[in-house]
Write a protein that holds these residues in place. Structure first.
Motif, PDB file in Angstrom:
ATOM      1  N   THR A 255       0.836  -1.208   0.000  1.00 57.48           N
ATOM      2  CA  THR A 255       0.000   0.000   0.000  1.00 57.48           C
ATOM      3  C   THR A 255       0.869   1.256   0.000  1.00 57.48           C
ATOM      4  O   THR A 255       0.579   2.240  -0.702  1.00 57.48           O
ATOM      5  CB  THR A 255      -0.911  -0.010   1.236  1.00 57.48           C
ATOM      6  OG1 THR A 255      -1.695  -1.205   1.225  1.00 57.48           O
ATOM      7  CG2 THR A 255      -1.848   1.193   1.237  1.00 57.48           C
ATOM      8  N   ARG A 258       2.270   1.681  -3.381  1.00 57.43           N
ATOM      9  CA  ARG A 258       1.274   2.214  -4.305  1.00 57.43           C
ATOM     10  C   ARG A 258       1.097   3.726  -4.103  1.00 57.43           C
ATOM     11  O   ARG A 258       0.969   4.497  -5.059  1.00 57.43           O
ATOM     12  CB  ARG A 258      -0.069   1.512  -4.079  1.00 57.43           C
ATOM     13  CG  ARG A 258      -1.121   1.901  -5.097  1.00 57.43           C
ATOM     14  CD  ARG A 258      -2.479   1.349  -4.746  1.00 57.43           C
ATOM     15  NE  ARG A 258      -3.436   1.693  -5.776  1.00 57.43           N
ATOM     16  CZ  ARG A 258      -3.980   2.882  -5.921  1.00 57.43           C
ATOM     17  NH1 ARG A 258      -3.646   3.864  -5.106  1.00 57.43           N
ATOM     18  NH2 ARG A 258      -4.841   3.108  -6.897  1.00 57.43           N
ATOM     19  N   GLU A 262       1.626   6.484  -6.844  1.00 57.28           N
ATOM     20  CA  GLU A 262       0.532   7.402  -7.160  1.00 57.28           C
ATOM     21  C   GLU A 262       1.025   8.849  -7.153  1.00 57.28           C
ATOM     22  O   GLU A 262       0.674   9.664  -8.010  1.00 57.28           O
ATOM     23  CB  GLU A 262      -0.584   7.201  -6.125  1.00 57.28           C
ATOM     24  CG  GLU A 262      -1.849   8.000  -6.412  1.00 57.28           C
ATOM     25  CD  GLU A 262      -2.710   7.337  -7.475  1.00 57.28           C
ATOM     26  OE1 GLU A 262      -3.504   8.031  -8.106  1.00 57.28           O
ATOM     27  OE2 GLU A 262      -2.555   6.105  -7.668  1.00 57.28           O
ATOM     28  N   ILE A 282       0.764   0.533 -10.873  1.00 61.16           N
ATOM     29  CA  ILE A 282      -0.296   0.778  -9.885  1.00 61.16           C
ATOM     30  C   ILE A 282      -1.445  -0.203 -10.089  1.00 61.16           C
ATOM     31  O   ILE A 282      -2.004  -0.758  -9.129  1.00 61.16           O
ATOM     32  CB  ILE A 282      -0.793   2.234  -9.998  1.00 61.16           C
ATOM     33  CG1 ILE A 282       0.298   3.201  -9.503  1.00 61.16           C
ATOM     34  CG2 ILE A 282      -2.079   2.423  -9.189  1.00 61.16           C
ATOM     35  CD1 ILE A 282      -0.053   4.664  -9.697  1.00 61.16           C
ATOM     36  N   LEU A 285      -0.439  -3.545  -8.755  1.00 60.13           N
ATOM     37  CA  LEU A 285      -0.473  -3.538  -7.288  1.00 60.13           C
ATOM     38  C   LEU A 285      -1.908  -3.603  -6.776  1.00 60.13           C
ATOM     39  O   LEU A 285      -2.197  -4.265  -5.771  1.00 60.13           O
ATOM     40  CB  LEU A 285       0.214  -2.267  -6.761  1.00 60.13           C
ATOM     41  CG  LEU A 285       1.735  -2.293  -6.743  1.00 60.13           C
ATOM     42  CD1 LEU A 285       2.272  -0.929  -6.317  1.00 60.13           C
ATOM     43  CD2 LEU A 285       2.224  -3.366  -5.775  1.00 60.13           C
ATOM     44  N   ASP A 286      -2.817  -2.937  -7.481  1.00 58.51           N
ATOM     45  CA  ASP A 286      -4.234  -2.997  -7.081  1.00 58.51           C
ATOM     46  C   ASP A 286      -4.743  -4.425  -7.169  1.00 58.51           C
ATOM     47  O   ASP A 286      -5.507  -4.893  -6.308  1.00 58.51           O
ATOM     48  CB  ASP A 286      -5.077  -2.088  -7.990  1.00 58.51           C
ATOM     49  CG  ASP A 286      -4.886  -0.626  -7.631  1.00 58.51           C
ATOM     50  OD1 ASP A 286      -4.388  -0.354  -6.515  1.00 58.51           O
ATOM     51  OD2 ASP A 286      -5.218   0.230  -8.465  1.00 58.51           O
TER      52      ASP A 286
END
Length: 459
Positions: A255, A258, A262, A282, A285-286
């Motif tokens: 997290t 990410r 971001e 990203i 990773l999601d």
């Protein structure tokens, strides 16, 4: 039901074999006693008859017919010979002396051993006696029959036979009843273990086999099985804990990673190519975070801790909300998404979990159904049980893979390159198991229809 299981059990069959073997041994023993006793008593009677016959035969040889008749009269007059039977006849079978008035009509032999029922009672007895006798024909044609009333011997033998049959029958009855009682006790303990095993398979490892405190072999078996279940539960808990810890510990750095990506994605100092790479990273990773989130959620459901949030809810309302949520996605695929059925289908459960399960099924139906087809969500009350079904008209799932698709990360071959992680149906299965619901997967010809049969709501 317990009696049927008792009669069909292997324990009862083995008991029957033991009773049969025991019965054969007892019957053989009783038969030996009966035959030995009868033979002994009869041989004593025969020796007495032979002795008396020899005495009379000697009198006939010494004194002829008159001497024989005189001796017979003497015997009849003597009360110590009251059980004896005598008759001497001439060659024409005319009676010359004895306590029988006529030669027995059933006696056709002229010598040897015979048994017959006398035509008239003897002076000392009221009934016609059963006579065992020895007869002989002398050279002159006269015949002599010497015997004994064996009615008492016959009654004694009958009494022995009746007693033995009664004892044998009583032994069989007692042995049979004892076998049923012992077998029912054994079957009852086995059924208790089976019931606990079924409860463990249906609801989890928290069930234990009850002990009766008798400290017999069944209690020891139950104790060992309970210890084994304790060990298995501990190991599974440790494995689950490790998985949860790994998922939790990985989610935190992922997290953060990410978040940094971001921030870099929205920065002003990177080019379009770098921005695209960061965007793809990203997205990956999601996907990883969703997998961890799903694994954690399934583990939480399987602990059954969510049962505390159970209440009575309306499946129709939940299904309508799901359809409303996925309406835009269905329209994008050209799929017609509808909800039909009864207006009120009540179940007892966790509303959020049921929503997630229906949402997963609707999402799968839209994704894997036919483009431009239709997905129907039906709510029904069937035989008092609430049922919800999600049907599409897509390619469906082969019958041999119906059970496989509920395993974690299992994906059909033709869906392997489409978005997804293979955990959606695993979550549906966990929610169904938590609610005691049965999953039924049917061929919709074409397509797939998946039904969730919930138990009747708790009132």
């Amino acid at each position: 039901m317990l009696l049927v299981k008792t009669l069909r059990s292997s324990t009862f069959k083995q008991a029957l074999i033991a009773i049969g073997t025991f019965g054969i041994i007892v019957s053989a023993l009783f038969s030996y006693v009966y035959l030995s006793t009868s033979s002994y008593v009869r041989s004593r009677s025969d020796r007495g008859i032979m002795t008396e016959y020899s005495s009379l035969e000697s009198a006939y040889e010494r004194s002829g017919r008159d001497g024989l008749i005189a001796l017979i009269k003497q015997r009849i007059a003597d009360k110590s010979f009251a059980d004896n039977v005598y008759i001497v006849v001439d060659p024409s079978l005319a009676a010359l002396g004895g306590n029988l008035t006529a030669w027995p009509s059933t006696v056709t032999a002229d010598r040897g051993w015979i048994e017959f029922r006398a035509g008239e009672p003897l002076p000392h007895a009221a009934n016609r006696p059963l006579v065992r006798a020895m007869l002989q024909t002398f050279p002159g044609g006269d015949r002599l029959l010497v015997g004994k009333d064996i009615s008492d011997l016959d009654r004694f033998a009958d009494q022995i036979k009746t007693a033995m049959i009664s004892v044998a029958a009583l032994l069989f009855v007692v042995a049979g009843v004892a076998s049923i009682l012992v077998t029912r006790r054994t079957v009852g303990r086995i059924e208790s273990i089976n019931a606990t095993s079924r409860a463990i398979m249906q609801s989890g490892l928290d069930q234990r086999i009850p002990l009766r405190g008798t400290h017999d072999e069944w209690d020891r078996v139950a104790e060992n099985l309970n210890l084994m279940l304790d060990r298995i539960e501990t190991l599974m808990g440790e494995v689950r804990q490790v998985s949860d810890n790994v998922a939790h510990d990985l989610r935190t750095p992922l997290t953060r990673m990410r978040g940094r990506l971001e921030k870099a994605y929205h920065g002003q100092r990177i080019g379009e190519e770098d921005q695209a790479l960061i965007g793809d990273t990203i997205a990956d990773l999601d996907a990883v975070l969703r997998i961890f989130s799903s694994l954690t959620r399934i583990a939480q459901i399987e602990t059954q801790a969510r049962k505390g949030a159970f209440r009575t809810v309306n499946l129709v309302e939940i299904a309508s909300e799901v359809v409303e949520l996925y309406d835009a996605a269905a329209e994008q695929e050209g799929t017609r998404l509808t909800v039909v059925g009864d207006r009120e289908v009540m179940v007892t459960g966790d509303r959020d979990l049921i929503f997630d399960a229906i949402a997963n099924l609707v999402d799968n139906a839209i994704k894997h159904g036919r483009a431009g087809g239709q997905v129907v969500v039906a709510n029904e009350n069937i035989d008092g049980k609430p049922v919800i079904s999600i049907a599409d008209d897509g390619p469906g799932i082969p019958a041999h893979e119906h059970e496989q698709v509920f395993k974690r990360f299992y994906r059909l071959e033709h869906n392997r390159y489409t978005p997804g992680n293979g955990l959606g149906l695993s979550l549906v299965a966990a929610v169904a198991h938590l609610h005691g619901a049965r999953i039924e997967m049917l061929d919709n010809s074409p397509g797939l229809k998946l039904k969730l049969w919930f138990p009747a709501p708790v009132t």
